[in-house]
Design a protein around this motif. Structure first.
Motif, PDB file in Angstrom:
ATOM      1  N   THR A 178       0.835  -1.206   0.000  1.00 32.25           N
ATOM      2  CA  THR A 178       0.000   0.000   0.000  1.00 32.25           C
ATOM      3  C   THR A 178       0.871   1.258   0.000  1.00 32.25           C
ATOM      4  OG1 THR A 178      -0.209  -0.121   2.421  1.00 32.25           O
ATOM      5  CG2 THR A 178      -1.973  -1.101   1.109  1.00 32.25           C
ATOM      6  N   PHE A 214       1.652   1.974  -3.533  1.00 32.78           N
ATOM      7  CA  PHE A 214       0.525   2.642  -4.178  1.00 32.78           C
ATOM      8  C   PHE A 214       0.529   4.140  -3.868  1.00 32.78           C
ATOM      9  CE2 PHE A 214      -1.947  -1.605  -3.703  1.00 32.78           C
ATOM     10  CZ  PHE A 214      -1.343  -2.109  -4.861  1.00 32.78           C
ATOM     11  N   LYS A 247      -5.138  -2.048  -5.337  1.00 29.61           N
ATOM     12  CA  LYS A 247      -5.047  -0.609  -5.048  1.00 29.61           C
ATOM     13  C   LYS A 247      -6.433   0.012  -4.918  1.00 29.61           C
ATOM     14  CE  LYS A 247      -3.125   3.701  -6.945  1.00 29.61           C
ATOM     15  NZ  LYS A 247      -4.409   4.424  -7.069  1.00 29.61           N
TER      16      LYS A 247
END
Length: 254
Positions: free
Chosen positions: A45, A48, A123
């Motif tokens: 994450t 992302f 995502k």
């Protein structure tokens, strides 16, 4: 000054973006080195977030321009007897490497991740609270059950195209930080004001003793620099620290 906390305050959008990216890369590298599936979820994450922050079209050109400018400036110092030739050569080598690697990249930062439909599905779900539960993304749940080394190998592959930006911004921020001249100052009863220098700075670095129960609140524009040292009181309330605060301040500029 021992036992200190340093606060960095960007004075333009470009430096603000670089500091945010530096923090994200540090977080990604931290979680990458760990073992648990939750750690590697946090690592992914973080990637992302990097591609979102780095999506500015001019980020790559800004970094290339700054690396080239620093390379030209430092190369002109080769004949300066006050400069260590070995250290200068090492910095120039680092600049050349960072410039070449960044210049060789194509497309937007993180384009490899954007073209991976499986990652983009993760995502998209990651933006929803609890959206990456196993019943929402069973294939991702399956991946998270892989041995830690296997997950780490995948993460390294996905991260590799993002590394040239990290190397470049790390060098630019290192040069920026080292440019600052530190002065010792005192905020009278927690308040400090100063008119800026003729050449506007790009970042402030403020250092105070870690045992002081206050935090700096900085506001700056082309007319004045204002610093208030605040005592946190609860979640939302704060008050000005009513004692003199000794601190160090550096104005950094590329």
């Amino acid at each position: 000054m021992t036992g200190v906390i340093t606060y960095e305050y960007p004075l333009n959008e470009r430096v603000r973006t670089l500091l945010r990216l530096e923090d994200l890369y540090d977080r990604v590298n931290h979680f990458y080195s760990l073992e648990h599936a939750h750690d590697h979820h946090a690592c992914l994450t973080g990637m992302f977030e990097i591609i979102e922050v780095a999506s500015r079209a001019d980020l790559k050109s800004d970094l290339l321009q700054e690396l080239d400018r620093q390379r030209t400036f430092l190369d002109a110092l080769r004949d300066n007897p006050a400069i260590s030739r070995d250290k200068l050569d090492q910095v120039l080598t680092d600049l050349d490497s960072a410039f070449s690697n960044l210049h060789a990249t194509s497309g937007k930062t993180g384009q490899n991740l954007r073209e991976n439909e499986w990652l983009m599905a993760i995502k998209q779900r990651a933006g929803i609270p609890g959206g990456t539960s196993e019943f929402d993304l069973p294939s991702y749940h399956y991946w998270l059950q892989h041995p830690a080394d296997d997950r780490r190998n995948d993460l390294a592959v996905w991260m590799k195209p993002l590394q040239p930006v990290h190397s470049a911004l790390s060098l630019v921020l290192r040069v920026l930080r080292e440019s600052g001249r530190t002065v010792s100052l005192v905020a009278t009863q927690g308040m400090f004001q100063q008119t800026p220098a003729e050449k506007p700075a790009q970042m402030l670095r403020l250092t105070i003793a870690s045992d002081l129960a206050c935090i700096p609140e900085i506001s700056a524009n082309k007319y004045a620099l204002n610093i208030r040292f605040l005592v946190p009181e609860g979640v939302q309330k704060s008050r000005v620290y009513d004692r003199d605060v000794a601190f160090e301040l550096a104005f950094c500029n590329l």
